[in-house]
Scaffold this motif. Structure first.
Motif, short mmCIF file in Angstrom:
data_model
loop_
_atom_site.label_atom_id
_atom_site.label_comp_id
_atom_site.label_asym_id
_atom_site.label_seq_id
_atom_site.Cartn_x
_atom_site.Cartn_y
_atom_site.Cartn_z
N ASP A 229 0.80 -1.23 0.00
CA ASP A 229 0.00 0.00 0.00
C ASP A 229 0.84 1.28 0.00
O ASP A 229 0.53 2.24 0.69
CB ASP A 229 -0.99 0.00 1.17
N ARG A 230 1.92 1.28 -0.78
CA ARG A 230 2.77 2.47 -0.90
C ARG A 230 2.38 3.27 -2.14
O ARG A 230 2.02 2.72 -3.17
CB ARG A 230 4.24 2.08 -0.97
N VAL A 231 2.49 4.60 -2.02
CA VAL A 231 2.20 5.51 -3.11
C VAL A 231 3.39 6.45 -3.26
O VAL A 231 3.92 6.95 -2.26
CB VAL A 231 0.90 6.32 -2.86
N LEU A 232 3.81 6.67 -4.50
CA LEU A 232 4.95 7.52 -4.81
C LEU A 232 4.51 8.57 -5.82
O LEU A 232 3.85 8.23 -6.81
CB LEU A 232 6.09 6.67 -5.39
N VAL A 233 4.84 9.82 -5.56
CA VAL A 233 4.58 10.90 -6.51
C VAL A 233 5.91 11.57 -6.82
O VAL A 233 6.65 11.95 -5.91
CB VAL A 233 3.58 11.94 -5.94
N ILE A 234 6.21 11.69 -8.10
CA ILE A 234 7.43 12.36 -8.55
C ILE A 234 7.02 13.56 -9.37
O ILE A 234 6.18 13.45 -10.27
CB ILE A 234 8.32 11.43 -9.40
N THR A 235 7.59 14.72 -9.05
CA THR A 235 7.36 15.92 -9.85
C THR A 235 8.71 16.42 -10.35
O THR A 235 9.72 16.31 -9.67
CB THR A 235 6.66 17.03 -9.04
N TRP A 236 8.72 16.95 -11.59
CA TRP A 236 9.94 17.48 -12.19
C TRP A 236 9.75 18.99 -12.38
O TRP A 236 8.68 19.45 -12.78
CB TRP A 236 10.18 16.85 -13.56
N TRP A 237 10.81 19.73 -12.09
CA TRP A 237 10.77 21.19 -12.13
C TRP A 237 11.98 21.74 -12.86
O TRP A 237 13.09 21.22 -12.72
CB TRP A 237 10.77 21.75 -10.70
#
Length: 85
Positions: A43-51
């Motif tokens: 039940d892991r969630v990963l969010v990656i954002t690039w800037w």
């Protein structure tokens, strides 16, 4: 320079879909170059954002979810791109 922010949380057992829905619904005050949401076992969630920003720039991040949704504090990491291509 491209900087990636990673946000990772582990849901309370059986609440992975709730955490995934919560993460997807979070809006940032400004749009990143790219945003990707992933899930993993346990039940892991990963969010990656690039800037497009310097490594030490102040950038918006997802907040901590409600304590009843996660088993521990959110983990956060920041990376800089070394092989843009």
């Amino acid at each position: 320079m491209t900087v990636a922010l990673m946000w990772e949380a582990r849901a309370v057992p059986g609440r992975g879909e709730d955490l995934l829905a919560w993460a997807r619904a979070q809006e940032l005050p400004r749009a990143p170059l790219r945003r990707e949401t992933l899930r993993a076992p346990q039940d892991r969630v990963l969010v990656i954002t690039w800037w497009d920003a310097p490594y030490d720039a102040e950038l918006p991040e997802l907040p901590e979810p409600d304590g009843e949704l996660v088993t521990r504090a959110v983990h956060r990491w920041r990376f800089e791109s070394v092989d843009a291509g």
